[in-house]
Scaffold this motif. Structure first.
Motif: not given
Length: 748
Positions: A157-166
């Protein structure tokens, strides 16, 4: 990039998916990896399992063509190292697929994030049921079920980390907990809860799980002006809703509502952006290789962090310190409303330079403290010596809690005032009566006023540091704001020089009300000095005041006056009295203390009962437990080990431990190409980085145990080893990365 596409080649390890590609009209479908890699392409998209990304990419790089890699870019440390070591001109041609940046939900959040004003908090969630994630495929065989393949909810679920980082920046602080809650046949976690601190001042909360029967994903962003909420439910097709709830308006504003969203749209949008045929601005959403590596590295750190339970950790798991990001943030916040961002000069950046030392602590226990970034320290500052027993001493805490149930500040005096005063009278040689204040300056100023009242004289001879009131600070370099007439009344004199004191009496035409001094701080009184000073003040008709704010209850139960067997007329007590609670006292001979009935010294909070209850517990403990003896013993042992380390590393000419064992000081001289100020700052910063919070004094408490002392001794040894290498080199101040420690003024 590639506006004109003439042909697309496809390879998939699954024969079923290769046949599906052919059925959809794909003209070039490869039946082996080797065949695909031999094809001359102008750009490549890597969507093989994560543990093959580096292998495939290494083959494709010889073409020097653009590459798009499906998330995550890699999992194992060797593969991450391969990507991290690529030359910049090569890494710029590689993008990583983070398709949530093109998903309608996060994209709508990004588009309308300004509606919330200043974002403060976000909560993201992802849930699905692992056995249903790949219909028709045994879940036990998919990579998500296996840690060594990059599985588990954190990596999957690295997607969550990515869009929060974005949205908010790559996290700088993280914490949380992961667990295996189900009986699924997997070797990794199936549930995780965590939080992140982002550089833009936002804290986010994330919940991820493989146990959600109905797959869903969403995020809530809370700001100063309202809340944005995105929620997706996956029921073939996906439904999406994004709503804004204004802080002022009751009616929500629906920003997006889709009942048939196709998740493949986000993949297609990402591919179009990669190929240069997407919409304007899409290219800005592409994930660069450096950021992708950073996100995967953080996820790997979180796995190790979360497995150990709920905790805090900064980005670099190998560093001895988490850094001071939250301290830095709080410093800028506090600086807007608090001068120097602290109530005390000695607790500010004057003594603890920003960037290389913490600014704020969160809690303490025993002889240790924790800063707001989660760093732990053995504390050798101990609240500037005021925690003689240590933080959260059980006896003191119980006494405070019990009194709290009865009340704090009353309309008349309480029994506690007499009980604590009686204990002080029993312990302190000069004490026949006692009056309470809240800090050392209260006590010293009251004692000086008594001296003025009793003698009718005007001048004060001060031989140490005695607080911030006009009568004293006017004689220091910090005299701004003190009227000249007041400044003329106090004369700072050197310690241990009786002739200078005698001369000052003559200069003042014997118009001296008192001599006030710390009977000892970092300098041992010479033989007969205190006794001769006692005789001189009697002969000259002035009051002798011992400022025992620090030495009281630390050098002995009766303070330095007991240790040196010299009894003053008055003394002041404070830091050893109530274990961190705000309480001080003036004590002295009855005929002098009787002046309090006529001079006006009156305080609403002088009889505040929580501090008095703490003091009663402290004094009782001093009588029943070898508190002072232990501090003496530990101080002597610590000095022995510090000096031994300094000699071993040949830095002993620059490092000196002075003072009595219960209250010792580090003194610094120049060494090599480093000035004394550089040496001092280097040692303090290095010790803090190694888990020892210290200034220039070594303030031990009863709670410091053998493990604490070992930590301190080892930290000094390693610091001196580093100092031996650094001191000969020029430019130490520049290498330190922060301002040098400066004296508030020369207090002693």
């Amino acid at each position: 990039m590639l506006a004109d596409i003439s042909e697309v080649g496809v390879f998939d390890i699954s024969l079923e998916r290769r046949d599906h590609a052919r059925s959809q009209g794909a003209k070039t479908v490869f039946d082996s990896m080797e065949e695909a890699l031999s094809w001359e392409a102008d750009a490549s998209v890597i969507a093989v399992p994560t543990d093959k990304h580096a292998v495939v990419c290494r083959e494709l790089l010889v073409r020097a063509n653009p590459i798009l890699i499906e998330k995550p870019v890699a999992y194992g440390p060797e593969d991450l190292a391969f990507f991290a070591d690529l030359p910049q001109e090569v890494s710029k041609s590689i993008k990583v697929m983070a398709n949530m940046r093109f998903h309608a939900g996060p994209a709508t959040l990004a588009e309308h994030i300004g509606l919330v004003g200043v974002p403060r908090f976000a909560s993201a969630n992802f849930g699905s049921f692992l056995p249903d994630m790949r219909p028709g495929i045994d879940y036990r065989t998919v990579y998500a079920a296996h840690r060594d393949q990059g599985g588990g909810v954190v990596m999957d679920c690295i997607h969550e980390l990515d869009y929060l980082s974005w949205l908010f920046g790559v996290p700088t602080l993280a914490g949380g907990q992961l667990a295996r809650l189900s009986e699924l046949e997997i070797d990794t976690e199936d549930h995780a809860v965590g939080f992140f601190d982002h550089p833009r001042g936002v804290r986010s909360l994330v919940e991820l799980d493989y146990l959600q029967r109905h797959k869903m994903r969403g995020c809530r962003v809370v700001g100063t002006e309202g809340t944005l909420v995105w929620q997706s439910r996956f029921k073939a097709p996906e439904t999406i809703e994004v709503v804004f709830y204004s802080a002022e308006k009751r009616t929500p504003r629906i920003l997006l509502s889709l009942g048939d969203y196709d998740i493949d749209q986000s993949y297609r949008s990402y591919l179009r952006a990669f190929l240069g045929v997407g919409e304007s601005g899409d290219a800005d959403r592409l994930l660069g290789l450096e950021t992708a590596i950073e996100e995967v590295s953080l996820s790997r750190e979180l796995i190790g962090l979360w497995e150990s339970g709920f905790s805090l950790q900064l980005r670099d798991p190998t560093a001895e310190s988490n850094g001071f990001l939250e301290s830095e943030r709080l410093f800028h916040r506090a600086s807007k409303v608090i001068p120097t961002a602290s109530q005390t000069f000695s607790k500010s950046r004057i003594q603890f330079p920003g960037g290389i030392t913490p600014d704020f602590l969160s809690h303490g226990r025993g002889g240790r403290v924790w800063d707001v970034d989660g760093n732990s320290y053995v504390d050798l500052v101990m609240g500037l010596c005021c925690n003689i027993l240590g933080y959260c001493d059980a006896d003191v805490d119980r006494a405070i809690a019990a009194q709290l149930q009865r009340g704090i500040s009353f309309s008349l005096a309480t029994r506690l005032e007499a009980e604590v005063a009686e204990r002080i009278v029993a312990m302190v040689p000069c004490a026949e009566m006692v009056r309470f204040g809240k800090n050392g300056t209260d006590a010293t100023s009251a004692a000086v006023r008594v001296a003025w009242a009793v003698t009718g004289k005007n001048h004060v001879l001060a031989l140490g540091y005695h607080g911030w009131q006009d009568w004293y600070v006017g004689a220091t370099a910090r005299s701004k704001g003190v009227p000249e007439a007041t400044r003329q009344l106090t004369h700072k004199l050197p310690f241990n020089d009786l002739a200078v004191v005698e001369s000052a009496f003559d200069t003042c035409a014997n118009d001296v009300a008192c001599v006030i001094l710390e009977p000892m701080s970092d300098t041992e009184p010479m033989g007969g000095y205190l006794a001769n000073l006692r005789s001189l003040t009697r002969a000259r008709g002035c009051v002798l005041i011992f400022d025992e704010t620090v030495t009281g209850f630390r050098f002995a139960k009766g303070g330095a006056q007991e240790l040196f067997d010299v009894t003053p007329d008055l003394c002041t007590l404070g830091k050893g009295l109530a274990n961190g609670m705000p309480l001080s006292a003036v004590a002295g001979h009855q005929e002098l203390m009787a002046e309090f009935e006529d001079i006006f010294i009156s305080s609403t909070f002088g009889g505040e009962t929580l501090s008095l209850a703490a003091a009663r517990a402290v004094l009782d403990k001093l009588d029943s437990v070898p508190v002072i003896e232990r501090i003496w013993r530990n101080g002597a042992e610590l000095k022995r080990r510090i000096e031994s380390s300094a000699r071993r590393h040949n830095v002993d000419q620059a490092i000196h431990i002075v003072g009595k064992s219960p209250w010792q000081f580090c003194r610094f001289d120049a060494l090599g190409n480093a000035t004394s100020a550089e040496i001092k700052t280097f040692v303090v910063a290095s010790m803090i980085a190694k888990g020892v919070l210290m200034g220039t004094s070594l303030n031990l408490c009863y709670a410091h145990d053998d493990a604490d002392l070992e930590t301190v001794a080892e930290a000094f040894d390693r610091t001196f080893s580093e100092l031996a290498d650094e001191a000969p080199l020029p430019g130490m101040a520049d290498r330190l990365g922060g301002a040098l420690i400066q004296p508030v003024f020369s207090p002693r």
